[in-house]
Write an enzyme that holds these catalytic residues in place. Structure first.
Site, mmCIF file in Angstrom:
data_model
loop_
_atom_site.group_PDB
_atom_site.id
_atom_site.type_symbol
_atom_site.label_atom_id
_atom_site.label_comp_id
_atom_site.label_asym_id
_atom_site.label_seq_id
_atom_site.Cartn_x
_atom_site.Cartn_y
_atom_site.Cartn_z
ATOM 1 C CG LEU A 124 4.314 3.758 -9.282
ATOM 2 C CD1 LEU A 124 4.266 5.269 -9.282
ATOM 3 C CD2 LEU A 124 4.967 3.219 -10.088
ATOM 4 C CE LYS A 162 5.002 -9.459 -9.379
ATOM 5 N NZ LYS A 162 3.752 -8.805 -8.798
ATOM 6 C CE1 TYR A 170 8.658 -8.166 -10.246
ATOM 7 C CE2 TYR A 170 7.970 -7.883 -12.480
ATOM 8 C CZ TYR A 170 7.759 -7.697 -11.305
ATOM 9 O OH TYR A 170 6.575 -6.848 -10.973
ATOM 10 C CB THR A 212 2.184 -1.308 -20.397
ATOM 11 O OG1 THR A 212 1.124 -0.529 -20.019
ATOM 12 C CG2 THR A 212 1.725 -2.353 -21.323
ATOM 13 C CG ASN A 213 7.291 -0.490 -18.893
ATOM 14 O OD1 ASN A 213 6.936 -1.132 -19.470
ATOM 15 N ND2 ASN A 213 8.792 -0.185 -18.688
ATOM 16 C CB VAL A 214 3.379 1.389 -13.371
ATOM 17 C CG1 VAL A 214 2.334 2.512 -12.744
ATOM 18 C CG2 VAL A 214 2.791 0.311 -13.761
ATOM 19 N N GLY A 231 0.838 -1.222 -0.097
ATOM 20 C CA GLY A 231 0.065 0.090 0.066
ATOM 21 C C GLY A 231 0.855 1.288 -0.243
ATOM 22 C CB SER A 232 3.956 2.305 1.360
ATOM 23 O OG SER A 232 4.796 1.367 1.398
HETATM 24 P P1 GDP Z 1 11.716 -2.768 -18.351
HETATM 25 O O1 GDP Z 1 13.080 -2.731 -19.421
HETATM 26 O O2 GDP Z 1 10.607 -2.111 -19.326
HETATM 27 O O3 GDP Z 1 11.566 -3.734 -17.672
HETATM 28 O O4 GDP Z 1 11.729 -1.390 -17.703
HETATM 29 P P2 GDP Z 1 12.810 -0.245 -17.481
HETATM 30 O O5 GDP Z 1 11.951 0.836 -16.954
HETATM 31 O O6 GDP Z 1 13.866 -0.727 -16.664
HETATM 32 O O7 GDP Z 1 13.300 0.247 -18.738
HETATM 33 C C1 GDP Z 1 14.302 -0.215 -19.316
HETATM 34 C C2 GDP Z 1 14.797 0.581 -20.498
HETATM 35 O O8 GDP Z 1 15.188 2.066 -20.419
HETATM 36 C C3 GDP Z 1 15.992 0.014 -21.236
HETATM 37 O O9 GDP Z 1 15.866 0.228 -22.550
HETATM 38 C C4 GDP Z 1 17.046 0.832 -20.953
HETATM 39 O O10 GDP Z 1 18.167 0.775 -21.612
HETATM 40 C C5 GDP Z 1 16.581 2.259 -20.911
HETATM 41 N N1 GDP Z 1 16.754 3.221 -19.558
HETATM 42 C C6 GDP Z 1 17.699 4.449 -20.230
HETATM 43 N N2 GDP Z 1 18.053 4.880 -18.925
HETATM 44 C C7 GDP Z 1 17.649 4.201 -17.800
HETATM 45 C C8 GDP Z 1 17.555 4.034 -16.132
HETATM 46 O O11 GDP Z 1 18.142 5.069 -15.878
HETATM 47 N N3 GDP Z 1 16.945 3.149 -15.589
HETATM 48 C C9 GDP Z 1 16.491 2.268 -16.211
HETATM 49 N N4 GDP Z 1 15.867 1.161 -15.587
HETATM 50 N N5 GDP Z 1 16.405 2.067 -17.536
HETATM 51 C C10 GDP Z 1 16.914 3.008 -18.369
#
Ligand code: GDP
Length: 317
Positions: A15, A139, A135, A163-165, A12-13
């Site tokens: 994002l 999941k 992960y 998707t990405n939050v 609950g705390s």
């Molecule tokens: P996911 O890959 O969808 O699980 O999620 P992320 O939020 O970790 O996004 C990753 C993408 O963002 C990759 O293509 C990374 O190379 C790029 N990216 C660029 N800068 C950053 C950063 O500072 N942190 C993270 N997590 N990813 C980054």
């Protein structure tokens, strides 16, 4: 007389938990607080808490989470901690005869080699991407476990696949966070210190981002109205997919950063894309209004600036 629903939110705390709390308190329309519902936001899910509140409904968000770089480092932790957390919450919900559980998955559960757009029927079709298999498998097994609870006991335990939050109350750690909070923090420091703003990877990967407060509304709708055991993808449409470069450009714009800005192509890109279909969601909620990406980034940047002292920022140097 209707009986009161007692809803506990694990994690609950975090994002998404904070966003659900915000929508319950602030939305004056269909997603806000309703009579006959008692909401409890937890930071730990334990038997004692189930014993105390006797929940009828659970939104299960608690998890070990992180961005690409944290997933690459801690595969076993991601697998084991999440398996244990999920089993603990789901089985305690079973023992306390909870009517409905809504658990949170992620699009990284989907197979790496797949056709696009990805839909809800494809979860178990092939191995997930190697960067976050710990992960992803933990999941995926929530979905398997939900089906087993239904087949054996008839329980309504379901799951959603956002998707990405991103949004207020994100984790802004410089190494271990997701891309949007990570880049907001890095760009903020670059502006403050007059140093270059360096984005990891090529900037080319594509992602669908959902604002946490939009996701919160959809969680509340799923809890109240969605009655399948099968998961549902909660996402903006395929046409709203953006590149990491688009993300960085938007952050640069709203932070008003005018310094040097580049891509470190020695760093991992992760999955190139995981384009997901929101057709199932739209078949239920055709008129749902997603916040525009620009507006949501601006609100998230402003939240970060206003809450820098209390935000989860890791240990910036
Ligand atoms: P996911 O890959 O969808 O699980 O999620 P992320 O939020 O970790 O996004 C990753 C993408 O963002 C990759 O293509 C990374 O190379 C790029 N990216 C660029 N800068 C950053 C950063 O500072 N942190 C993270 N997590 N990813 C980054």
């Amino acid at each position: 007389m209707t009986t009161e629903k007692v809803i506990i939110v694990t994690g609950g705390s975090g994002l998404v938990g904070k966003a659900i709390e915000w929508v319950i308190e602030n939305d004056n329309g269909r997603f806000g607080r309703k009579d006959g519902e008692k909401w409890i936001f937890l930071t730990k899910a334990t038997r004692a808490i189930f014993e105390k509140y006797k929940p009828t409904h659970v939104i299960h968000l608690a998890a070990l989470v992180g961005g690409l770089f944290k997933n690459l480092k801690y595969k076993l932790d991601f697998l084991r901690d999440n398996l244990l957390i999920n089993d603990n919450v789901l089985h305690t919900a079973h023992e306390y005869k909870v009517e409905k559980v809504v658990s949170c998955l992620s699009t990284c559960v989907f197979p790496d080699k797949t056709t696009y757009p990805i839909d809800e029927t494809m979860i178990h079709n092939g191995p997930p991407h190697h960067s976050n298999f710990g992960y992803a498998y933990a999941k995926r097994l929530i979905d398997t476990q939900n089906k087993a609870y239904f087949d054996q006991f008839g329980h309504r335990f379901t799951s959603v696949i956002p998707t990405n939050v991103f949004g207020p109350h994100d984790n802004y750690d410089l190494q271990d966070s997701h891309v949007i909070p990570g880049l907001i923090h890095k760009c903020y420091l670059a502006k403050k210190n007059g140093t270059p703003f360096v984005v990891a990877g090529t900037g080319k990967p594509l992602r669908q981002f959902i604002y946490s407060r939009d996701l919160a509304k959809l969680f509340i709708w799923v809890l109240r109205e969605y009655d399948q055991i099968d998961p549902i993808i909660l996402s903006v449409g395929e046409k709203d997919e953006v590149s990491i470069k688009d993300v960085a450009d938007t952050i640069v714009k709203y932070l008003g950063f005018g310094g040097s800005y580049s891509f470190d192509t020695t760093k991992a890109d992760g999955q190139f894309k995981k384009t997901a279909s929101n057709a199932k969601l739209l078949s239920y909620l055709p008129d749902f209004e997603f916040t525009q990406f620009d507006v949501a980034i601006q609100e998230s940047v402003n939240w970060f600036l206003e809450n820098y002292d209390k935000a989860r920022t890791g240990n910036p140097t």
